[in-house]
Every structure is written in structure tokens, then in C-alpha cells.
Scaffold this motif. Structure first.
Motif, short mmCIF file in Angstrom:
data_model
loop_
_atom_site.label_atom_id
_atom_site.label_comp_id
_atom_site.label_asym_id
_atom_site.label_seq_id
_atom_site.Cartn_x
_atom_site.Cartn_y
_atom_site.Cartn_z
N VAL A 184 28.60 36.93 40.16
CA VAL A 184 28.19 36.33 39.69
C VAL A 184 28.87 35.18 38.44
CG1 VAL A 184 25.38 37.84 39.33
CG2 VAL A 184 26.84 37.70 37.34
N PRO A 185 28.81 33.89 38.56
CA PRO A 185 29.40 33.47 37.53
C PRO A 185 29.07 33.93 36.44
CG PRO A 185 27.37 31.84 38.57
CD PRO A 185 27.22 33.31 38.98
N LEU A 211 34.44 38.64 39.12
CA LEU A 211 35.35 39.09 39.87
C LEU A 211 36.61 38.52 39.82
CD1 LEU A 211 34.36 41.66 42.95
CD2 LEU A 211 35.04 42.24 40.64
N GLU A 212 36.53 37.67 39.62
CA GLU A 212 38.07 36.40 39.14
C GLU A 212 38.50 37.06 37.72
OE1 GLU A 212 38.27 32.46 40.00
OE2 GLU A 212 37.69 32.72 41.81
N HIS A 213 37.27 36.90 37.33
CA HIS A 213 37.89 37.47 35.51
C HIS A 213 38.75 38.54 35.93
CE1 HIS A 213 35.95 33.83 33.78
NE2 HIS A 213 34.67 33.87 34.44
N ASN A 255 30.31 38.63 51.26
CA ASN A 255 30.01 37.49 50.02
C ASN A 255 31.84 37.69 49.06
OD1 ASN A 255 30.08 36.53 47.23
ND2 ASN A 255 28.05 35.37 48.34
N ILE A 256 31.69 39.17 49.47
CA ILE A 256 33.13 39.00 48.29
C ILE A 256 34.73 39.07 49.04
CG2 ILE A 256 34.37 40.70 47.16
CD1 ILE A 256 32.00 42.94 46.16
N ASN A 310 44.26 37.40 52.00
CA ASN A 310 46.09 37.74 51.64
C ASN A 310 46.69 38.02 49.89
OD1 ASN A 310 46.60 36.56 53.89
ND2 ASN A 310 45.68 34.70 53.61
N GLY A 311 45.21 38.94 49.82
CA GLY A 311 45.61 39.11 47.95
C GLY A 311 45.27 37.91 47.07
N TYR A 312 45.26 38.89 45.46
CA TYR A 312 44.82 37.44 44.91
C TYR A 312 45.98 38.07 43.53
CZ TYR A 312 42.05 35.37 41.62
OH TYR A 312 42.00 34.81 39.78
#
Ligand code: GTP
Length: 356
Positions: free
Chosen positions: A26-27, A34-36, A59-60, A67-69
Motif C-alpha cells: 500500500v502506498p 516496502l520501498e520505504h 504483485n510484490i 535484479n535487487g534493490y
């Protein structure tokens, strides 16, 4: 260090927002939660992230790819049916060969994981739980500890007077891999009711790391709104520093008579019509169209939302591509599922989704 993120839950308390989006995605201020979380792990020398997925797992995986993050490797491990929080970690045991971190995929915190790791090592702990102090622990898993943090007891949702401890399990753990040996294979198994009480019985040293950083479980509508509000209001100076880039608004068009007051973030390619008022703290996603004479306060609008004219939104959450007809009012804590068309007022607390 490796980190295991628990991201397989169904997020039922956030339905219908989670009808087609897993809760960890969820944003929060227009970026998946998850980006945070991954950004914050990268800042604490995490090299590998194992995301345990089940509900809407594609979705995830599709979002982060293979390729990682942020210079971290990402591994996805799918549970055909949910294994519970400790079962999910047992299921990835073969990937864990050293001290590792476990995080609930719905806790927004700026906890200093590096300091928690120092505490874990100094205490010679086998399992260290981040503990957060709350004034009313009755709805949480409470942990009783000695002065040095040694854990003596777990009490789930205590009755009044049942415990003097106000320290709750904050959903972030540092664990040694050998403790997983006592967990059953391929069985639904939870930390709170399974692994941790069993470790306690066998006198494996467990410690609580007491700390009071910003911390919120974003899994309920009010908490989801609150975390967005808190970051916009910068309740904690370190949050604003870490998230400064996302407070910049992107290109959007607002009619000269439109008013934007207080902390508001507006995504790309939005249009805000004549006479509309947007009061912060409010989040507007990308590609949102807001007609004329609308009043929006304290709300979170995901991408592609379209509002007619004279719409009033108060502290509500509209998922992707929701459309709202002219003169409709949507009240506090209402949630509207992706793609729905709202044709009539929604009273506070009412959610609208395909199943009602
Ligand atoms: P609710 O249905 O609203 O209670 O949410 P939830 O079950 O998704 O989350 P809950 O707060 O109960 O769980 C805490 C974290 O653990 C969340 O990030 C969930 O995604 C995750 N989680 C819960 N159950 C499982 C599971 O069986 N497997 C995995 N991999 N993760 C889980």
C-alpha cells in the motif's frame, strides 16, 4: 546481514484496499510501503532481503523484479498456503547461516537497527525483540523483562491489572539461526504463541531491546491514514530527513483559484479544478483529476482517482482509479476499493468494495 520480511498476510483489516494489493505494497506518500522499508534496511548494511510472500505474491515480485534493490539482493519465497510468522521464517531456514533480522511487513519505524544489533551481540542473546512502550498495552503482545532486558514472560492482550509492563512486541527481531531448530517444518506456526514461548520454556536467552522511535503498525485504516499524516507533518525530525525527496511535489496543473493549504503531496500529471480546496495533511497520487469546488482534507487518494464537482472528502482513503460523482460526501475512515464508482454519500467508517 540478511533480513527476512514477513509479507504474506492477507491484510484483512485494510480490506477493501487490499482486495488486489498486498498490505506491504500500500502506498505511503505515493510509494509502496516496502520501498520505504527496503530503503531503511539498505542504510543499515543489510545485504540480502528474503521476502516471504503468499497473498497476491506476484504483485510484490513484479514490482521489485529479480535484479535487487538499493544494492541489496532480493529473494522471494512463496508459501502455497500461509505458514504464519514463525513458520514463514522456518521455511527459509536454509538461506540463513548467521545472525539475521526479521521484520513484520507492516511496521513503519525509524528504529536504529544497527544499535539493536550491538545490543543483541553485547547481551549474547539468541533472540532479541524490539520493544516499544505504549500507554495502553491491552491490544498488544506485552513482554515482561528484567532490568537488563532479559525476557521473563509474554502476555497476549492482557486484561487490566494483569501486568505492570507497558512494553509491547514491536514486530522487529534479531535472531540466531540455530533457534529455528525447535520450530516444526511446514506447519502454521507463530512467533508470539509458538516459537517465543517455547524458547522461554527451554531457557534460551531472549532479550528485549527497549526503544521509543517512531513506530506504527499501518494495518488499520486509522493507522494507515496516520502514518501518511505523520510523515507529512514530520512528527519526527529524522523521518523528514530520510523522506525529504518524497515531499517534493511533481508536475501538476492547478487552476489559479484552487487552494492548497498545509502539507500536501501531489503526484505527476494531476489536474486540480477551479475553486477546489485541498487541506493537508493530504496525499494525492499520480494522474488524479479533481473537478471544481471540491473540498479535500486529511485524505489519501491513490493513482488515477477522478472526482467530479463539489465533492467533499474528509479523512478517507480512495484506492486506484476510484471515481466519485458530483456532490458526493465521503466521511472519516471510509475506504473505497480500486476501480469503484461512488455515486452516493458514504457515512464515516463505511467501506465500499465489490463485495459491499
Ligand atoms: P490482518 O489480516 O489485517 O490481521 O493482516 P495480516 O495477517 O496481513 O498481518 P498481521 O498484522 O497479522 O501480520 C504481521 C505481518 O506478518 C504482516 O506483514 C503480514 O504480511 C505477515 N504475515 C502474517 N501471516 C503471514 C504468513 O502466514 N506468512 C507470511 N510470509 N507472512 C505473514
Amino acid at each position: 546481514m540478511k533480513a527476512v520480511i514477513l509479507a504474506g498476510g492477507a491484510g484483512t483489516r485494510l480490506r477493501p484496499l487490499t482486495n488486489n494489493l498486498p498490505k506491504p505494497m500500500v502506498p505511503i506518500l505515493n510509494r509502496p510501503f516496502l520501498e520505504h522499508m527496503l530503503d531503511s534496511l539498505a542504510a543499515h548494511n543489510v545485504t540480502d532481503v528474503i521476502i516471504t510472500v503468499s497473498y497476491l505474491s506476484d504483485n510484490i515480485r513484479n514490482h521489485f523484479g529479480d535484479n535487487g534493490y538499493a544494492n541489496m539482493n532480493i529473494h522471494y519465497v512463496l508459501e502455497e498456503s500461509p505458514l504464519g510468522t514463525a513458520g514463514a521464517v522456518k521455511n527459509v531456514e536454509k538461506l540463513l547461516d548467521d545472525t539475521f533480522l526479521v521484520l513484520n511487513g507492516d511496521i513503519f519505524t525509524n528504529l536504529d537497527i544497527s544499535k539493536m544489533l550491538l545490543f543483541h551481540n553485547d547481551a549474547d542473546s539468541k533472540a532479541t525483540l524490539f520493544l516499544k512502550e505504549v500507554s495502553d498495552p491491552s491490544q498488544f503482545g506485552v513482554v515482561e523483562i528484567k532490568g537488563d532486558g532479559y525476557i521473563e514472560k509474554f502476555i497476549e492482550k492482557p486484561n487490566p491489572g494483569e501486568t505492570k509492563s507497558n512494553w509491547i512486541n514491536g514486530g522487529v527481531y534479531i535472531l540466531e539461526p540455530d533457534i529455528l531448530q525447535i520450530a516444526p517444518e511446514n506447519e502454521f506456526y507463530m512467533f508470539e504463541r509458538g516459537l517465543f514461548p517455547t524458547l522461554l520454556e527451554t531457557q534460551i536467552p531472549m532479550y528485549g531491546y527497549r526503544n521509543n522511535p517512531y513506530w506504527i503498525d499501518l494495518g488499520t485504516p486509522s493507522n494507515y491514514l496516520r502514518v501518511n499524516h505523520d510523515i507529512l507533518n514530520a512528527v519526527d525530525e529524522s523521518m523528514i530527513v530520510e523522506n525529504r525527496d518524497i515531499l517534493n511535489t511533481e508536475g501538476y496543473f492547478a487552476h489559479p483559484s484552487a487552494v492548497i493549504e498545509g502539507p500536501v503531496i501531489v503526484g505527476r500529471d494531476c489536474f486540480i479544478g477551479a475553486g477546489s480546496v485541498i487541506r493537508g495533511p493530504t496525499v494525492i497520487g499520480s494522474g488524479v483529476t479533481i473537478g471544481e469546488d471540491n473540498v479535500i482534507s486529511g485524505s489519501v487518494l491513490w493513482d488515477g482517482v477522478k472526482l467530479g464537482h463539489q465533492v467533499i472528502l474528509t479523512e478517507c482513503i480512495l484506492a486506484d482509479d476510484v471515481t466519485v460523482d458530483d456532490k458526493v460526501r465521503i466521511g472519516n475512515l471510509c475506504m473505497v476499493a480500486s476501480g469503484m464508482n461512488v455515486t452516493a454519500d458514504l457515512q464515516p467508517g463505511i467501506s465500499l468494495g465489490p463485495t459491499g
